[in-house]
Scaffold this active site. Sequence first.
Site, PDB file in Angstrom:
ATOM      1  N   GLY A  89      37.896  55.068  35.924  1.00  0.00           N
ATOM      2  CA  GLY A  89      39.228  54.576  35.568  1.00  0.00           C
ATOM      3  C   GLY A  89      39.441  53.113  35.691  1.00  0.00           C
ATOM      4  N   LEU A  90      40.856  52.723  36.029  1.00  0.00           N
ATOM      5  CA  LEU A  90      41.071  51.241  35.985  1.00  0.00           C
ATOM      6  C   LEU A  90      40.877  50.618  34.284  1.00  0.00           C
ATOM      7  CD1 LEU A  90      39.451  50.097  39.400  1.00  0.00           C
ATOM      8  CD2 LEU A  90      41.677  50.756  38.892  1.00  0.00           C
ATOM      9  N   CYS A  91      41.321  51.325  33.590  1.00  0.00           N
ATOM     10  CA  CYS A  91      41.094  50.969  31.976  1.00  0.00           C
ATOM     11  C   CYS A  91      42.174  51.047  31.267  1.00  0.00           C
ATOM     12  CB  CYS A  91      39.821  51.325  31.523  1.00  0.00           C
ATOM     13  SG  CYS A  91      39.398  53.286  31.527  1.00  0.00           S
ATOM     14  N   GLY A  92      43.473  51.076  32.100  1.00  0.00           N
ATOM     15  CA  GLY A  92      44.668  51.185  31.298  1.00  0.00           C
ATOM     16  C   GLY A  92      44.702  52.678  30.677  1.00  0.00           C
TER      17      GLY A  92
ATOM     18  N   PHE B 149      43.392  54.151  28.375  1.00  0.00           N
ATOM     19  CA  PHE B 149      42.217  54.266  27.665  1.00  0.00           C
ATOM     20  C   PHE B 149      41.645  55.931  27.502  1.00  0.00           C
ATOM     21  CE2 PHE B 149      37.522  55.560  27.193  1.00  0.00           C
ATOM     22  CZ  PHE B 149      37.243  54.647  25.988  1.00  0.00           C
TER      23      PHE B 149
END
Length: 297
Positions: free
Chosen positions: A88-91, A93
């Site tokens: 994760g940690l990709c908005g 996406f």
Amino acid sequence: MANLKEVKGRIQSVTSTQQITKAMKMVAAAKLRRAQDRITQMRPYSQKLSKIIGNVSAGVDTSSIENPYAEVRPVNKVLLVVVTSDRGLCGGFNSSIFKQVRAVISEKYADVERAGNLTILPLGKKANDFYTKRGFNVIDEHHLIFHNLDFTHSMEASDVAMNGFIKGEFDKVELIYNEFKNVATQIVQVEQLLPIEATSEGEEDLSTSTDYIYEPSQEFIFSEIIPKSLKVQFYKALLESNAAEQGARMTAMDQATDNAGELLKELKLTYNRTRQAAITKEILEIVGGAEALAQGG
């Protein structure tokens, strides 16, 4: 008002988080550079090859040779190849992909899903976890493909879709992935992998009576060249998604770093106000005590 110890602890916590997001942004930027180089080199070849394959497939005399990859059948069984990230940690996406998949199913394959004939091929741990938890028919053999993304592993995953179509296990195969446009923008794409469709450019070419010379033969073209070209298209989608992921993560971490900076300003202001209030209170207590001693004396 929070005490000084609590505010100081929060400042240290946000500072640590900001350092992590800065580091993650730099890592994503380095990975993006490599991923962007790979996809920019692949795009021209893939696009031209796709156009040629569409033209050739549409121009074949089906009475003389059968093209198994262009066979149009009633759509009773569908395979959706869903490409996401591993982490994760990709908005937004991954969530944008899940929303698009749900929209595709609702608009086109609701009956197929109700009949239990909708299958998901997840490429990316997030997709595998998402659809496994929701009880979909999942082929989970290749969901960790981004641990070592190369053409060999991509080819193994594409074989699942292509062989399934040839054997009649799937009547249609669609790819759903994020296309890389720039660091801040990813475009969700839905592409039909199988059966092969003639592109609009191909239709224009055919209208001018383009004649093809097959060497060594049509049989060889369809048994060797077309399967390889489909695998190239499949690999291109994975490279697009990989570059888009790094761009999305870089943007998300940049925003998180900025937000942490704004939060630190507020916390430091709160800390200074709390500290000033505590000092003022101590001064008042000292002054009050001094006056009491003076009156008592």
